[in-house]
Write an enzyme that holds these catalytic residues in place. Sequence first.
Site, short mmCIF file in Angstrom:
data_model
loop_
_atom_site.label_atom_id
_atom_site.label_comp_id
_atom_site.label_asym_id
_atom_site.label_seq_id
_atom_site.Cartn_x
_atom_site.Cartn_y
_atom_site.Cartn_z
N SER A 139 -35.35 24.02 44.40
CA SER A 139 -35.67 25.35 44.89
C SER A 139 -34.86 26.37 44.10
CB SER A 139 -35.35 25.44 46.39
OG SER A 139 -35.63 26.71 46.90
N CYS A 140 -35.25 27.64 44.20
CA CYS A 140 -34.50 28.71 43.53
C CYS A 140 -34.91 30.03 44.15
CB CYS A 140 -34.73 28.69 42.01
SG CYS A 140 -36.46 28.93 41.53
N GLY A 141 -35.02 31.10 43.35
CA GLY A 141 -35.44 32.39 43.88
C GLY A 141 -36.93 32.49 44.08
#
Length: 285
Positions: free
Chosen positions: A240-242
Amino acid sequence: MAQDDPGTLVSTGWLAQHLKDPDLRILDASWHMPDAGRDARGEYEAGHIPGARFFDIDEISDARSDLPHMVPPVEKFMSRMRALGVGDGHQVVVYDSTGLFSAARVWWLFRLMGQENVAVLDGGLPKWRAEGREIEDMPPVIRDRHMTVRVQNSLVRDVTQVSAATKLGTHEIVDARAAARFTGAAKEPREGLRSGHIPGARNVPYSTLLNSDGTMKSPEETRAIFEAAGVDLTKPVITSCGSGVTAAILSLALERMGKTDHSLYDGSWAEWGQFPTLPVATGEA
């Protein structure tokens, strides 16, 4: 130097050697954060690796979604690839103008669509330029080629699946954002998002997996980084990330390590951070 693998990562030397191959297709997948003030397409038109076509991450996405650059419908992906002259039998190499930033997202998208002959250019355009290699500003000659798509659903996760994974502890959720965003100390760059992380997630900032020249560290080094962050690599991993871009750098590193049971949370924090009903954790993992 990384070992060349046409399914994950290839060096600038490998690309230079294969530049004239008739079935090679090069994609410039440069993308920048909305507040960066950079025009990826304009920079591509001013100069790119010979023969490269521009892959627009924001346009080749699901226009029905309010979230940024979500996975496009299969039909849209196929039509855009036909328009770029990318199809069955091609070896694809993806690069970006940062070094190794957005190219991994397009690598992951191709893998999601069942394409295995796709690699990221290690070090990207900056390394290519630093070595004094050829640049052109000519548009490529496009010839249609059909692409057969077989979606690999195991490579992508939605908010419901991630929520279940957090409650059941069945997966390791690994967040690629910078530590200050993960802990909640820094404000999110997108308006309206809470600060913090998905409860139970671990933090492996994507930048820690890269060398100073934008190339990826060795599989042995990246494995040690994941383990030092407390990631249990015996479990399946959700990255996951932004907004689902740099998470793919983690996915690429995992694939190079030989860990194939990984998937990417497409909505990432752009989705999770906006819903008040979803729990948010702050502080260290």
